[in-house]
Design an enzyme around this catalytic site. Sequence first.
Site, PDB file in Angstrom:
ATOM      1  CE  LYS A  94     -60.728  32.013  60.851  1.00 44.43           C
ATOM      2  NZ  LYS A  94     -60.611  31.799  59.436  1.00 44.43           N
TER       3      LYS A  94
ATOM      4  CE  LYS B 110     -55.295  35.444  61.093  1.00 48.11           C
ATOM      5  NZ  LYS B 110     -55.074  35.187  59.702  1.00 48.11           N
TER       6      LYS B 110
ATOM      7  CE  LYS C 155     -58.193  35.939  52.656  1.00 45.56           C
ATOM      8  NZ  LYS C 155     -58.102  34.651  53.335  1.00 45.56           N
TER       9      LYS C 155
END
Length: 336
Positions: free
Chosen positions: A111, A192, A195
């Site tokens: 991230k 993956k 959202k």
Amino acid sequence: MKRAFSGVQPSGVLHLGNYLGAIRRFTDFQDEYDCYFCIVDLHAITVYQDPKELPKQIDDTALYYLASGLDPEKVTMFVQSDVPCHAELSWMLECVSTFGELSRMTQFKDKSKGKESFSSGLFTYPVLMAADILLYDADVVPVGEDQKQHVELCRNIAERFNSRYGETFKVPEAVIPEFGARLKSLQDPLKKMSKSDPNPLGYISLSDSKDEIANKVRRAVTDSGREIVYSPEDKPAIANLITIYSLCTGLGFTEIEQRFAGKGYADFKKELADVVIETITPIQEKYAEYAGSGMLSSTLKEGAERANQVSSQVLKRAKQRMGLSLLADPTERKLL
Ligand code: AQP
């Protein structure tokens, strides 16, 4: 009764991976475990969330918990920021975790990759997650595979705290399903399903219409060749789609391969879209019922009260062990 704890971030509309990899499995625990299922809004703000949108995202996540079959009579369902012990224990645990071990967390690396700046909360996210789990003396933590490393870290922190300050925390175990623990993006089977993916074609959201689902499945990337065979190494995209088909129908991989023997990707995708729609439609109907019932705020308030009672006892125990002040006894706190 043994305890189960898990959480979902209200960081956007939930996707099929969140449902099949986590929330649907929560319902398997509710009859046999004392369950605490949290909406982890403090985790969500580790990346910017629009304050006008966040309250709706929190409610949405709770409504999807209910719509997926979680029964508030059986489980304690609550919002993390309504229970102050989480943030307090998190700080205490930051003081027994190390910079080195947090730097090794793959979710943090993914991230923060390529970003010039990110919040310190993104870095300490796994410590807050450890606090979430340890505050409920949880035995098991049902999660998808991406959270396995974080639960492992939680175990290490608990063991270190116990050996440094005396027996305080129960050391929990992650429960990860054999299949479907990491559904992949429909646009990139090496990533993956997420959202926060900027490309909405990568994920099927629980709020997608039938047409949107059919379109996303039709446009999902495939591999070379035309056979429908489960081979994650050679055919990662098809293996991902077969996994979704299997989780939606309960059919095994071999049965699915036999069913589509001699057929091509287009036939398979058409049926896949149908079974995904059949899986998601009842959840959407229940979501609408619960949204109109007005029961959400009382469910979350009762949940926060119960969560506060349990977690404040554990926080008090941890503060005592560390030698911190107990003039403001956490077990005496009242919710608004
Ligand atoms: N792709 C996935 N396949 C299976 N399980 C998954 N989970 C997440 N993605 C998949 C599981 O869903 C639960 C809740 O996840 P989360 O809200 O904590 O967020 P996350 O793991 O960071 O995943 P998201 O949905 O991709 O959110 P963003 O994009 O905001 O980071 C967890 O048990 C997780 O393992």
